[in-house]
Design an enzyme around this catalytic site. Structure first.
Site, PDB file in Angstrom:
ATOM      1  N   LYS A  35       1.049  -1.285  -0.014  1.00  0.00           N
ATOM      2  CA  LYS A  35      -0.079   0.065  -0.095  1.00  0.00           C
ATOM      3  C   LYS A  35       0.906   1.322  -0.136  1.00  0.00           C
ATOM      4  O   LYS A  35       2.058   1.168   0.272  1.00  0.00           O
ATOM      5  CB  LYS A  35      -0.877   0.044   1.127  1.00  0.00           C
ATOM      6  CG  LYS A  35      -0.307   0.075   2.387  1.00  0.00           C
ATOM      7  CD  LYS A  35      -1.403   0.083   3.527  1.00  0.00           C
ATOM      8  CE  LYS A  35      -0.455   0.021   4.953  1.00  0.00           C
ATOM      9  NZ  LYS A  35      -1.342  -0.005   6.198  1.00  0.00           N
ATOM     10  N   ARG A 125      -9.822   1.289  16.042  1.00  0.00           N
ATOM     11  CA  ARG A 125      -9.799   1.574  14.707  1.00  0.00           C
ATOM     12  C   ARG A 125     -10.995   0.833  14.064  1.00  0.00           C
ATOM     13  O   ARG A 125     -11.842   0.343  14.539  1.00  0.00           O
ATOM     14  CB  ARG A 125      -8.618   1.503  13.924  1.00  0.00           C
ATOM     15  CG  ARG A 125      -7.537   2.406  14.261  1.00  0.00           C
ATOM     16  CD  ARG A 125      -6.413   2.703  13.391  1.00  0.00           C
ATOM     17  NE  ARG A 125      -5.968   1.291  12.558  1.00  0.00           N
ATOM     18  CZ  ARG A 125      -4.821   1.174  12.005  1.00  0.00           C
ATOM     19  NH1 ARG A 125      -3.897   1.955  12.231  1.00  0.00           N
ATOM     20  NH2 ARG A 125      -4.505   0.090  11.256  1.00  0.00           N
ATOM     21  N   TYR A 257      13.377  31.737   1.098  1.00  0.00           N
ATOM     22  CA  TYR A 257      12.322  32.314   1.436  1.00  0.00           C
ATOM     23  C   TYR A 257      12.443  32.595   3.041  1.00  0.00           C
ATOM     24  O   TYR A 257      13.083  31.932   3.905  1.00  0.00           O
ATOM     25  CB  TYR A 257      11.081  31.420   1.300  1.00  0.00           C
ATOM     26  CG  TYR A 257      10.725  31.408  -0.091  1.00  0.00           C
ATOM     27  CD1 TYR A 257      10.546  32.401  -0.924  1.00  0.00           C
ATOM     28  CD2 TYR A 257      10.536  30.330  -0.522  1.00  0.00           C
ATOM     29  CE1 TYR A 257      10.191  32.451  -2.223  1.00  0.00           C
ATOM     30  CE2 TYR A 257      10.006  29.941  -1.957  1.00  0.00           C
ATOM     31  CZ  TYR A 257       9.693  31.263  -2.759  1.00  0.00           C
ATOM     32  OH  TYR A 257       9.309  31.000  -4.040  1.00  0.00           O
ATOM     33  N   MET A 305       9.108  24.651  -2.624  1.00  0.00           N
ATOM     34  CA  MET A 305       8.142  23.712  -3.301  1.00  0.00           C
ATOM     35  C   MET A 305       9.031  22.786  -4.168  1.00  0.00           C
ATOM     36  O   MET A 305       8.956  21.488  -4.263  1.00  0.00           O
ATOM     37  CB  MET A 305       6.979  24.073  -3.938  1.00  0.00           C
ATOM     38  CG  MET A 305       6.194  23.299  -4.423  1.00  0.00           C
ATOM     39  SD  MET A 305       4.660  23.864  -5.499  1.00  0.00           S
ATOM     40  CE  MET A 305       3.787  24.585  -3.818  1.00  0.00           C
TER      41      MET A 305
END
Length: 362
Positions: A35, A125, A257, A305
């Protein structure tokens, strides 16, 4: 340079890890958990490596099952949430589904599903609470013969980084009681509870083990890494990029930044074309390290980013387009998922799983 940035997956390491862990599993079958894009490593290369090494694969949902079926026809456990409208397709694709709520039984029966009953044994859960099992069984018997009850399973809540297994033992006791009761009605019912951590601590008497993080050469916790160092698990991921630019900035010049870093002297810096959109966490600003020329180089300024800067003072001969390693080995040095996790206050699982699926794998 094949790609500007890429994830290199060591198939030999993955095979080694599974074989080392299988040796601890006795006669239990092995399901490799793939997964989350195979914990960030890439579904295709991992499944390709393990096709002949494991008995089954485990994914989370229908989207992952669809992707898995492009690479293998092997048994597939789908143990997350599948919307009721998608149950039929999941069954048609050969998925064995988690059953954790009586409201889901009619849709599972209508599709003729193979199901694994999820027991919520003190985890909190998904799952049937032990005290609700009798009612759940009666609901299930209303559809007896319309679906196949393959197994019961549970998850450990507190087993990875503790030596106190009191809660784990209580979970096993509750789960085993539920399995025994279910077997009154479905005698051939299988059972599974252990992930990698369970296998390394309390695995006993299950017919399947769900191997997750260990497949990828990562220990579930530092304590288990120390107590099972003889397994010599090999990290399988190497995250590689290349320097987009190399230049010298003057003393006092800001980097990135927010003006969080200013050069205290004339400084040679490199620009790495990766950032938080690629999974290189912004929390590594001014504290992370990468490898350039086999040498650790500090991250300076904020991770943006799509890029961040590194101090190349220690590698004066490096030029643009030379290799940068964000995770993994270069020469005798290695950046580990564990050290990155420590800087971020998280776990090695998250470090690898968050690497962007858009980066090439191979």
């Amino acid at each position: 340079m094949t790609h500007l940035s890429e994830i290199q997956v060591d198939a030999g390491a993955i095979i080694h890890n599974v074989r080392a862990l299988r040796a601890l599993a006795g006669n239990a079958q092995i399901a490799a958990v793939v997964k989350g894009n195979a914990y960030g490593h890439g579904l295709e290369p991992v499944v390709r490596a393990l096709e002949d090494e494991v008995d089954a694969f485990q994914v989370d949902d229908l989207e992952e099952l669809r992707a898995l079926r492009h690479h293998t026809a092997k048994r597939a456990l789908v143990l997350g949430y599948v919307p009721l409208r998608q149950v039929g397709e999941a069954v048609a694709l050969g998925g064995e589904l988690a059953l954790y709520d009586a409201d889901r039984i009619p849709a599972m029966a209508a599709a003729g599903a193979k199901v694994h009953v999820k027991v919520d044994a003190f985890l909190g859960r998904q799952g049937v609470l032990p005290q609700d099992l009798e009612t759940f069984i009666q609901d299930l018997l209303l559809f007896d013969g319309q679906l196949e009850v393959v197994a019961a399973y549970a998850h450990f809540a507190n087993i990875e980084d503790t030596t106190d297994l009191t809660h784990a033992q209580a979970q096993l006791e509750a789960f085993s009681g539920c399995v025994a009761r279910l077997r009154d009605f479905w005698p051939a019912l299988g059972r599974h509870v252990s992930s990698t951590a369970g296998l390394l601590t309390v695995e006993n008497g299950n017919d399947l083990v769900r191997l997750g993080v260990g497949v990828y050469g990562l220990y579930p916790s530092a304590p288990l890494g120390r107590t099972h160092s003889e397994l010599a698990l090999w990290p399988a991921m190497r995250w590689v990029s290349h320097l987009a630019q190399v230049k010298t900035i003057p003393a006092g010049h800001p980097v990135g930044y927010g003006l969080t870093y200013r050069a205290s002297r004339p400084m040679r810096i490199g620009i790495v074309p990766q950032g938080y959109s690629d999974g290189y966490d912004r929390g590594l600003s001014n504290c992370g390290e990468v490898l350039v020329g086999g040498t650790r180089c500090p991250v300076i300024g904020r991770v943006a980013m799509n890029m961040f800067a590194v101090d190349l003072t220690s590698v004066p001969g490096v030029v643009a387009e030379e290799e940068v390693v964000l995770l993994g080995a270069q020469g005798d040095e290695r950046i580990t998922a564990e050290e990155i996790a420590a800087l971020l206050g998280t776990i090695n699982y998250e470090v690898v799983a968050r690497v962007s699926a858009l980066l090439p794998r191979g």
